[in-house]
Design an enzyme around this catalytic site. Sequence first.
Site, PDB file in Angstrom:
ATOM      1  N   TYR A 153       0.807  -1.219   0.000  1.00 17.16           N
ATOM      2  CA  TYR A 153       0.000   0.000   0.000  1.00 17.16           C
ATOM      3  C   TYR A 153       0.845   1.277   0.000  1.00 17.16           C
ATOM      4  O   TYR A 153       0.300   2.379  -0.001  1.00 17.16           O
ATOM      5  CB  TYR A 153      -0.914   0.019   1.233  1.00 17.16           C
ATOM      6  CG  TYR A 153      -2.139  -0.861   1.109  1.00 17.16           C
ATOM      7  CD1 TYR A 153      -2.026  -2.246   1.027  1.00 17.16           C
ATOM      8  CD2 TYR A 153      -3.413  -0.314   1.087  1.00 17.16           C
ATOM      9  CE1 TYR A 153      -3.152  -3.053   0.920  1.00 17.16           C
ATOM     10  CE2 TYR A 153      -4.549  -1.113   0.987  1.00 17.16           C
ATOM     11  CZ  TYR A 153      -4.407  -2.483   0.903  1.00 17.16           C
ATOM     12  OH  TYR A 153      -5.523  -3.271   0.799  1.00 17.16           O
ATOM     13  N   LYS A 204       4.367 -14.666   3.373  1.00 19.84           N
ATOM     14  CA  LYS A 204       4.561 -15.526   2.192  1.00 19.84           C
ATOM     15  C   LYS A 204       6.066 -15.568   1.907  1.00 19.84           C
ATOM     16  O   LYS A 204       6.524 -15.295   0.806  1.00 19.84           O
ATOM     17  CB  LYS A 204       3.754 -14.930   1.018  1.00 19.84           C
ATOM     18  CG  LYS A 204       3.620 -15.839  -0.190  1.00 19.84           C
ATOM     19  CD  LYS A 204       2.802 -17.079   0.022  1.00 19.84           C
ATOM     20  CE  LYS A 204       2.915 -17.984  -1.184  1.00 19.84           C
ATOM     21  NZ  LYS A 204       2.310 -19.313  -0.960  1.00 19.84           N
ATOM     22  N   ASP A 237      -1.595 -18.484   2.472  1.00 20.55           N
ATOM     23  CA  ASP A 237      -2.569 -19.371   1.815  1.00 20.55           C
ATOM     24  C   ASP A 237      -3.078 -20.414   2.814  1.00 20.55           C
ATOM     25  O   ASP A 237      -4.273 -20.682   2.917  1.00 20.55           O
ATOM     26  CB  ASP A 237      -1.988 -20.021   0.542  1.00 20.55           C
ATOM     27  CG  ASP A 237      -0.538 -20.465   0.678  1.00 20.55           C
ATOM     28  OD1 ASP A 237       0.084 -20.227   1.744  1.00 20.55           O
ATOM     29  OD2 ASP A 237      -0.022 -21.073  -0.281  1.00 20.55           O
ATOM     30  N   ASP A 261      -5.801  -7.199   4.965  1.00 24.96           N
ATOM     31  CA  ASP A 261      -7.034  -6.745   4.316  1.00 24.96           C
ATOM     32  C   ASP A 261      -7.883  -7.956   3.927  1.00 24.96           C
ATOM     33  O   ASP A 261      -9.083  -8.026   4.218  1.00 24.96           O
ATOM     34  CB  ASP A 261      -6.674  -5.915   3.078  1.00 24.96           C
ATOM     35  CG  ASP A 261      -7.914  -5.448   2.331  1.00 24.96           C
ATOM     36  OD1 ASP A 261      -8.851  -4.977   2.983  1.00 24.96           O
ATOM     37  OD2 ASP A 261      -7.935  -5.569   1.087  1.00 24.96           O
ATOM     38  N   ASP A 265     -11.603  -9.657   5.870  1.00 28.86           N
ATOM     39  CA  ASP A 265     -12.927  -9.883   5.253  1.00 28.86           C
ATOM     40  C   ASP A 265     -13.358 -11.330   5.468  1.00 28.86           C
ATOM     41  O   ASP A 265     -14.527 -11.613   5.768  1.00 28.86           O
ATOM     42  CB  ASP A 265     -12.908  -9.575   3.748  1.00 28.86           C
ATOM     43  CG  ASP A 265     -13.395  -8.152   3.427  1.00 28.86           C
ATOM     44  OD1 ASP A 265     -13.075  -7.232   4.211  1.00 28.86           O
ATOM     45  OD2 ASP A 265     -14.088  -7.967   2.407  1.00 28.86           O
TER      46      ASP A 265
HETATM   47  C1  IPM Z   1     -10.313  -1.725   3.898  1.00 29.99           C
HETATM   48  C2  IPM Z   1     -10.495  -1.368   2.436  1.00 29.99           C
HETATM   49  C3  IPM Z   1      -9.369  -0.454   1.952  1.00 29.99           C
HETATM   50  C4  IPM Z   1      -8.065  -1.223   2.116  1.00 29.99           C
HETATM   51  C5  IPM Z   1      -9.537   0.047   0.507  1.00 29.99           C
HETATM   52  C6  IPM Z   1     -10.831   0.801   0.309  1.00 29.99           C
HETATM   53  C7  IPM Z   1      -8.383   0.911   0.063  1.00 29.99           C
HETATM   54  O1  IPM Z   1     -10.616  -2.506   1.681  1.00 29.99           O
HETATM   55  O2  IPM Z   1     -10.242  -0.818   4.737  1.00 29.99           O
HETATM   56  O3  IPM Z   1     -10.302  -2.917   4.217  1.00 29.99           O
HETATM   57  O4  IPM Z   1      -7.691  -2.017   1.242  1.00 29.99           O
HETATM   58  O5  IPM Z   1      -7.419  -1.024   3.136  1.00 29.99           O
HETATM   59 MN    MN Z   2     -10.788  -4.340   2.860  1.00 24.83          MN
END
Ligand code: IPM
Ligand code: MN
Length: 368
Positions: A153, A204, A237, A261, A265
């Site tokens: 990032y 990784k 992975d 990230d 999720d």
């Molecule tokens: C998060 C989002 C952000 C990230 C995006 C919108 C840049 O997915 O906060 O998880 O990847 O950090």
């Molecule tokens: Mn995200």
Amino acid sequence: MTTSPTIETNVKGLGETSARRRRIAVIPGDGIGKEVIPEACRVLEVACAGMLEFTEFDWGADRYLRDGTTLPVDAPEMLSKDFDAILLGAMGDPRVPSNVHAADILLGLRFKLDLYVNARPCILFDRKMTPLKDRTESDIQFMVFRENTEGLYAGMGGFFKKGTPDEVATQEDVNTRKGVERIVRYAFEYARGRGLRRVCMSDKSNALTFAHDLWQRVFHLVRQEYPEITASHMYIDNLLMQMVRDPSQFDVIVTCNVFGDIASDLGAQIAGGLGLAPSGNIHPGRVSMFEPVHGSAPAIAGKNLADPLGAILCAAMMLEYLGLPDEAREIDTAVRAAIREGKTTEDLGGNLGTRETGEWVAGAVGRK
Ligand code: IPM
Ligand code: MN
Ligand code: NAD
């Protein structure tokens, strides 16, 4: 697990418990951010009557499309000086396909305020909400610590011969000794502070033999300072597969920016869904930013469908950080009650709207 964690981070907050009013910068942002953040504020008003002072900022796609503003140049300094915490909704709008405003505002704040810890708790409140068969609340209670200021990032790279058949695009994975060490150390400190036994670092390093070799070496050094904690390693992975196969093996996960990230999720979904997942972007002792893990969800935006519980749990995390743990716990308890009683939006099986869910939780906090 030796404790039953609530949503809070409970490590190195602002370190004060005085009655001083806390100043909160509110940035609803785009899409459902504009619907869920008012609900979080509604609940905060009830939980902390008179203890918080809100100032709203209109940074997001509408403002960008109107006058080109993304993150004003003086914003980081102003936020550090004038505020104790930031509550942010989401950034992202189909009318801005480059995502430039989101990168400037969201990543800009993370980087410029040096919010190096992205704390993303994955805690199952009610077994009926996990898609994993036969899993119960005690199986899914872990924290993902995502490095939040570097890695892929960092924005280093570029195009060469853009738009031609010979185009080259690069994106550098920037990992510093300081950056890796401070997030790894934070993960161990968190585990020690809460009496948790296990810290798993994920990278990784079998393929990314420079960048993640650094993670290996730093992890090996730091773990020696925490002999009471079982330190383990998994390639990313394998980690993602293990989170599905047996999430009970994790207390604390620490990983780099992009893997965190993705893992958060997945973690959100096994713990009940993205609409419910909070996060904190933290620099211990400094102004820190709390935002739900989810995005702006354009398809459901403006329809009173979005689940506000992730944003409301962010508010609880924020209070914990601000030294208001009792108020944080009240919110946490009210969210658990909403889930138990089915007072939720459709994503969690309920039939309430965004506003009605916020009102129910605020009412439950008020009745305590
Ligand atoms: C998060 C989002 C952000 C990230 C995006 C919108 C840049 O997915 O906060 O998880 O990847 O950090
Ligand atoms: Mn995200
Ligand atoms: P998203 O999180 O917005 O949506 C993913 C899925 O989850 C969608 O089906 C959506 O409807 C659902 N969802 C998300 N939050 C929900 C909620 N509170 N209640 C009910 N359902 C919910 O991710 P995406 O679709 O990949 O991204 C949409 C936009 O958001 C993009 O512009 C992306 O860059 C941005 N984004 C921003 C952030 C952030 O600001 N922190 C995080 C992720 C994505």
